[in-house]
Motif scaffolding. Structure first.
Motif, PDB file in Angstrom:
ATOM      1  N   LEU A  42      -9.074   8.136   2.818  1.00 31.68           N
ATOM      2  CA  LEU A  42      -8.087   7.127   3.208  1.00 31.68           C
ATOM      3  C   LEU A  42      -8.076   6.947   4.719  1.00 31.68           C
ATOM      4  O   LEU A  42      -7.957   5.826   5.227  1.00 31.68           O
ATOM      5  CB  LEU A  42      -6.694   7.535   2.718  1.00 31.68           C
ATOM      6  CG  LEU A  42      -6.449   7.314   1.235  1.00 31.68           C
ATOM      7  CD1 LEU A  42      -5.151   7.943   0.801  1.00 31.68           C
ATOM      8  CD2 LEU A  42      -6.419   5.825   0.941  1.00 31.68           C
ATOM      9  N   VAL A  43      -8.204   8.053   5.446  1.00 31.64           N
ATOM     10  CA  VAL A  43      -8.241   7.965   6.906  1.00 31.64           C
ATOM     11  C   VAL A  43      -9.480   7.203   7.348  1.00 31.64           C
ATOM     12  O   VAL A  43      -9.438   6.387   8.273  1.00 31.64           O
ATOM     13  CB  VAL A  43      -8.199   9.378   7.524  1.00 31.64           C
ATOM     14  CG1 VAL A  43      -8.528   9.343   8.999  1.00 31.64           C
ATOM     15  CG2 VAL A  43      -6.827   9.986   7.323  1.00 31.64           C
ATOM     16  N   LEU A  86      -4.320  -2.933   3.009  1.00 32.58           N
ATOM     17  CA  LEU A  86      -4.011  -2.217   4.256  1.00 32.58           C
ATOM     18  C   LEU A  86      -4.109  -3.153   5.449  1.00 32.58           C
ATOM     19  O   LEU A  86      -3.364  -3.024   6.415  1.00 32.58           O
ATOM     20  CB  LEU A  86      -4.983  -1.038   4.445  1.00 32.58           C
ATOM     21  CG  LEU A  86      -4.776   0.175   3.564  1.00 32.58           C
ATOM     22  CD1 LEU A  86      -5.885   1.180   3.792  1.00 32.58           C
ATOM     23  CD2 LEU A  86      -3.434   0.811   3.845  1.00 32.58           C
ATOM     24  N   ARG A 101     -11.437   0.662  12.750  1.00 32.46           N
ATOM     25  CA  ARG A 101     -12.081   0.962  11.463  1.00 32.46           C
ATOM     26  C   ARG A 101     -11.520   0.087  10.360  1.00 32.46           C
ATOM     27  O   ARG A 101     -12.249  -0.409   9.509  1.00 32.46           O
ATOM     28  CB  ARG A 101     -11.836   2.434  11.088  1.00 32.46           C
ATOM     29  CG  ARG A 101     -12.675   3.425  11.811  1.00 32.46           C
ATOM     30  CD  ARG A 101     -12.811   4.694  10.993  1.00 32.46           C
ATOM     31  NE  ARG A 101     -11.539   5.316  10.682  1.00 32.46           N
ATOM     32  CZ  ARG A 101     -10.871   6.101  11.487  1.00 32.46           C
ATOM     33  NH1 ARG A 101     -11.349   6.359  12.679  1.00 32.46           N
ATOM     34  NH2 ARG A 101      -9.726   6.635  11.134  1.00 32.46           N
ATOM     35  N   ARG A 102     -10.198  -0.108  10.390  1.00 34.14           N
ATOM     36  CA  ARG A 102      -9.561  -0.861   9.320  1.00 34.14           C
ATOM     37  C   ARG A 102      -9.953  -2.340   9.383  1.00 34.14           C
ATOM     38  O   ARG A 102     -10.217  -2.969   8.376  1.00 34.14           O
ATOM     39  CB  ARG A 102      -8.047  -0.713   9.447  1.00 34.14           C
ATOM     40  CG  ARG A 102      -7.281  -1.214   8.256  1.00 34.14           C
ATOM     41  CD  ARG A 102      -5.805  -1.168   8.527  1.00 34.14           C
ATOM     42  NE  ARG A 102      -5.443  -2.105   9.580  1.00 34.14           N
ATOM     43  CZ  ARG A 102      -4.332  -2.017  10.303  1.00 34.14           C
ATOM     44  NH1 ARG A 102      -3.501  -1.032  10.118  1.00 34.14           N
ATOM     45  NH2 ARG A 102      -4.066  -2.902  11.235  1.00 34.14           N
ATOM     46  N   PRO A 122      -1.844   7.194   9.838  1.00 33.07           N
ATOM     47  CA  PRO A 122      -1.160   8.425   9.422  1.00 33.07           C
ATOM     48  C   PRO A 122       0.311   8.174   9.096  1.00 33.07           C
ATOM     49  O   PRO A 122       0.889   8.856   8.258  1.00 33.07           O
ATOM     50  CB  PRO A 122      -1.289   9.327  10.648  1.00 33.07           C
ATOM     51  CG  PRO A 122      -2.448   8.802  11.391  1.00 33.07           C
ATOM     52  CD  PRO A 122      -2.508   7.343  11.131  1.00 33.07           C
ATOM     53  N   LEU A 138       1.482   5.676   7.517  1.00 26.38           N
ATOM     54  CA  LEU A 138       1.542   5.224   6.121  1.00 26.38           C
ATOM     55  C   LEU A 138       1.427   6.416   5.167  1.00 26.38           C
ATOM     56  O   LEU A 138       2.174   6.520   4.188  1.00 26.38           O
ATOM     57  CB  LEU A 138       0.423   4.219   5.854  1.00 26.38           C
ATOM     58  CG  LEU A 138       0.410   3.598   4.473  1.00 26.38           C
ATOM     59  CD1 LEU A 138       1.452   2.515   4.359  1.00 26.38           C
ATOM     60  CD2 LEU A 138      -0.949   3.039   4.150  1.00 26.38           C
ATOM     61  N   LEU A 142       0.366   3.875  -3.016  1.00 28.68           N
ATOM     62  CA  LEU A 142      -0.150   5.234  -2.807  1.00 28.68           C
ATOM     63  C   LEU A 142       0.887   6.273  -3.221  1.00 28.68           C
ATOM     64  O   LEU A 142       0.559   7.265  -3.879  1.00 28.68           O
ATOM     65  CB  LEU A 142      -0.543   5.421  -1.341  1.00 28.68           C
ATOM     66  CG  LEU A 142      -1.806   4.682  -0.910  1.00 28.68           C
ATOM     67  CD1 LEU A 142      -2.039   4.853   0.577  1.00 28.68           C
ATOM     68  CD2 LEU A 142      -3.007   5.186  -1.676  1.00 28.68           C
ATOM     69  N   PRO A 154       0.821  -1.227   0.000  1.00 22.97           N
ATOM     70  CA  PRO A 154       0.000   0.000   0.000  1.00 22.97           C
ATOM     71  C   PRO A 154       0.846   1.264   0.000  1.00 22.97           C
ATOM     72  O   PRO A 154       0.507   2.244  -0.661  1.00 22.97           O
ATOM     73  CB  PRO A 154      -0.802  -0.126   1.298  1.00 22.97           C
ATOM     74  CG  PRO A 154      -0.841  -1.569   1.593  1.00 22.97           C
ATOM     75  CD  PRO A 154       0.398  -2.171   1.032  1.00 22.97           C
ATOM     76  N   GLU A 187      -8.360   3.863  14.560  1.00 23.66           N
ATOM     77  CA  GLU A 187      -7.971   3.560  13.183  1.00 23.66           C
ATOM     78  C   GLU A 187      -7.936   2.058  12.938  1.00 23.66           C
ATOM     79  O   GLU A 187      -8.417   1.564  11.922  1.00 23.66           O
ATOM     80  CB  GLU A 187      -6.582   4.122  12.884  1.00 23.66           C
ATOM     81  CG  GLU A 187      -6.609   5.522  12.361  1.00 23.66           C
ATOM     82  CD  GLU A 187      -5.362   6.257  12.791  1.00 23.66           C
ATOM     83  OE1 GLU A 187      -4.353   5.591  13.083  1.00 23.66           O
ATOM     84  OE2 GLU A 187      -5.408   7.492  12.854  1.00 23.66           O
ATOM     85  N   GLY A 208      -9.205   3.655   7.517  1.00 21.40           N
ATOM     86  CA  GLY A 208      -8.358   3.145   8.578  1.00 21.40           C
ATOM     87  C   GLY A 208      -6.886   3.159   8.219  1.00 21.40           C
ATOM     88  O   GLY A 208      -6.088   2.479   8.846  1.00 21.40           O
ATOM     89  N   THR A 209      -6.519   3.963   7.188  1.00 20.08           N
ATOM     90  CA  THR A 209      -5.098   4.081   6.845  1.00 20.08           C
ATOM     91  C   THR A 209      -4.374   4.807   7.971  1.00 20.08           C
ATOM     92  O   THR A 209      -4.821   5.853   8.419  1.00 20.08           O
ATOM     93  CB  THR A 209      -4.939   4.898   5.553  1.00 20.08           C
ATOM     94  OG1 THR A 209      -5.897   4.444   4.623  1.00 20.08           O
ATOM     95  CG2 THR A 209      -3.561   4.738   4.970  1.00 20.08           C
TER      96      THR A 209
END
Lengths: 382, 242
Positions: free
Chosen positions: A341-342, B115, B86-87, A348, A350, A264, A260, B83, A345-346
């Motif tokens: 993207l946030v 991810l 959520r992921r 920060p 990354l 990105l 990823p 986070e 669940g990306t």
């Protein structure tokens, strides 16, 4: 009054942009007034050539104003939507932005004019006398005409660069181009090849027998026309190649089965290559030229004249600030993508890693393009 | 810490209060989401649906109150913890697709899987499968900029469903679609939720669409405007296949 009220809403970024515009305008105005002063004290001198030397810094200020104006709608969407809601059309918003830039420039130029007039009263002694035209009456129209030039150029370029369609709310500029057409690649590659062969011809063993007829300004010696034309072609080609190089760098990053992070960073770089490429090319060209000139001065005379040094600093500062503003522009126009993207669940970390990778790739392109330009320029100045 | 939530509630909120820079959005809402159900949250624009979804999906921290997921507190989690939640546990479809413009449709759908640490091959295969299920298989290698809005929204739905998260949040997912596409996308969303035993929390301003849900919660001005009214199973058009 309107500008004062708008200025009350300035944030640190707006203030920085305003101050940099005013400072750069003040410096350009100083060059213009120095040319005027010299022309007054030595009527027989090369006054046109001195005025001509004010053009590169003037162009740098115009370029900075253009890049800054282009970044405005993305940086402050609420300001544009507010103005639109208040009934301002794209044209009046454009006029407003141009006026804002011109006002900053006029203020900077006005301060310089004040300093010029003070210096004409013999406060600095004899050393500055020829620069300010001491003892010669000053025609009123001359400084005003010269000083109007800076606000007009900067305001005009800001107005021309202001994105008309983006001024309307709800329009977002998303990159959609994935590659460059054949012409975008063939033209710069051809320019670089022609320039390289011309310069090699100009530098061939025994070329010095033809003499070095072209005298370069600012104490840079002389060179042959083949070498100079060759360098111009190659530098132009390299500048035009910067954006495709960035795009290829992005593809390289996302090659194979990317993680990823690489996906990105690479795809983002490819998508933004066009927007980032132009200011980066200008910075590479400015840095290459200035650094080569400094190296030559240091080699030959060991001293650097003050005026070209200030001029070079101004140009490099404007080019670097333009790159920073463009980077901020790209960042703010991608706000929604980052938010999405946030939401996925990306981490920060990354996103930061992707930004660092992109910056490193852009830096490499800057080094390659600027380094080649500088190497070729060193050949011209041999 | 007060009492733990009832056992059959996968997600549970009590007395949550949330305001956006002083503007109150939620004024004390308590709601429970049962495992595997389709819960519709209805209400007019500005009633706090999106904020409630944001608080439940760990996107927004709550000002007051508690949110629990699988008997674990969400309101005490740090940003990193939210986070990760959520992921790994939640999927989200918004009223705008919000795809990453420079990635192709397949890469967009595969991104949450990547991810979460899935292998490249598995992620791309799953992405292609979901794109096919949502009738956008022909868009696999195209970028969002080249597609029309309804195709983009289908891709966003595929992106939310591909990792098969235990809970899927849909915030007015049919807002950018025409009527026929609305029904189809909603059916796909609900069928997927039922067949994979996912819990679906669906916010919509359109009371008609709430008929697809097992249960409906109505919001007005940041408060529950009606007691939670259970709809008997079987009356909902898409629950028949279950």
């Amino acid at each position: 009054m309107l500008y004062l009220r708008l200025a009350r809403g300035y944030r640190i970024g707006d203030l920085g942009r305003w101050l940099l515009t005013a400072t750069a305008a003040a410096a350009v105005a100083a060059f213009l007034l120095r040319a005027l002063g010299r022309a007054l004290s030595e009527p027989a001198g090369v006054s046109v050539e001195r005025l001509f030397w004010c053009l590169p810094p003037l162009a740098a200020v115009g370029w900075f104003a253009a890049v800054a104006a282009r970044a405005l709608p993305a940086a402050r969407p609420e300001r544009i939507t507010g103005l639109t809601a208040a009934g301002a059309g794209p044209t009046s918003i454009r006029t407003l932005i141009a006026g804002e830039t011109a006002l900053a420039c006029a203020l900077g130029s006005g301060l310089t004019l004040l300093a010029f007039l003070v210096l004409r009263n013999d406060v600095a002694g004899a050393s500055l006398a020829p620069e300010v035209g001491l003892g010669v009456p000053l025609p009123v129209s001359a400084p005003i005409t010269l000083l109007l030039l800076v606000p007009l150029v900067a305001g005009g370029s800001a107005a021309a660069a202001f994105p008309l369609t983006d001024a309307l709310p709800g329009r977002s500029e998303l990159p959609h181009r994935n590659g460059f057409g054949a012409l975008r690649l063939a033209l710069p590659t051809g320019l670089v090849l022609v320039g390289l062969s011309l310069e090699l011809y100009g530098l061939r063993p025994g070329a010095d027998q033809d003499g070095r007829p072209i005298g370069l300004p600012a104490g840079l010696g002389a060179t042959s026309d083949a070498a100079l034309v060759g360098w111009t072609f190659a530098a132009l080609g390299l500048a035009l190649l910067t954006a495709p190089l960035l795009a290829w760098g992005g593809r390289l990053l996302a090659l194979g089965r990317p993680t990823p992070l690489r996906l990105l960073a690479g795809r983002g770089l490819t998508a933004e290559a066009d927007r980032l490429g132009t200011p980066l090319a200008v910075l590479a060209l400015a840095l290459a030229t200035v650094l080569t000139a400094i190296r030559y001065w240091a080699h030959r005379s060991g001293t650097v004249e003050a005026v070209p040094a200030v001029e070079a600093t101004l140009i490099v500062c404007c080019a670097a600030a333009s790159v920073l503003i463009r980077a901020a522009h790209i960042r703010s126009s991608r706000r929604e993508v980052t938010a999405a993207l946030v939401q996925l669940g990306t981490a920060p970390r990354l996103l930061l890693g992707a930004a660092v990778l992109r910056t490193a790739a852009a830096g490499t392109v800057l080094l390659v393009s600027g380094g080649l330009t500088a190497a070729l320029a060193a050949g011209v100045l041999r | 810490m007060s009492a733990a939530p009832p056992d059959n509630d996968v997600l549970w909120a009590r007395g949550i209060v949330k305001s956006h820079q002083g503007t109150p959005a939620l004024r004390g809402i308590s709601v429970g989401v049962r495992d595997g159900e389709v819960l519709a949250i209805t209400g007019p624009r500005g009633s706090g649906k999106s904020t409630l979804l944001g608080c439940l999906s760990a996107l927004l921290p709550v000002d007051e109150g508690e949110v629990w997921f699988n008997s674990a507190p969400v309101h005490t989690l740090t940003r990193t913890g939210r986070e990760r939640l959520r992921r790994d546990r939640f999927g989200f479809v918004g009223s705008e697709p919000h795809l990453v413009p420079e990635l192709t449709a397949r890469e967009n759908v595969a991104l949450p899987l990547l991810l979460a640490g899935a292998g490249h091959k598995a992620a791309y295969a799953s992405a292609a499968e979901w794109l096919e299920r949502l009738d956008v298989a022909d868009c696999t290698a195209r970028r969002p900029g080249e597609l029309i809005q309804s195709q983009r929204q289908r891709i966003a739905v595929a992106r939310a469903l591909a990792p098969l998260p235990p809970v899927v949040f849909a915030d007015d997912p049919t807002a950018p679609l025409h009527r026929d596409a609305q029904d189809q996308v909603l059916r796909i969303l609900i069928t997927a939720a039922r067949s994979h035993q996912l819990t679906l929390v669906l916010a919509t301003h359109n009371p008609e669409l709430a008929r697809f849900a097992d249960r409906t919660v109505a919001l007005t001005d940041g408060r529950l405007s009606s007691p939670v009214a259970p709809v008997p199973r079987g009356t909902s058009p898409v629950s028949a296949g279950r």
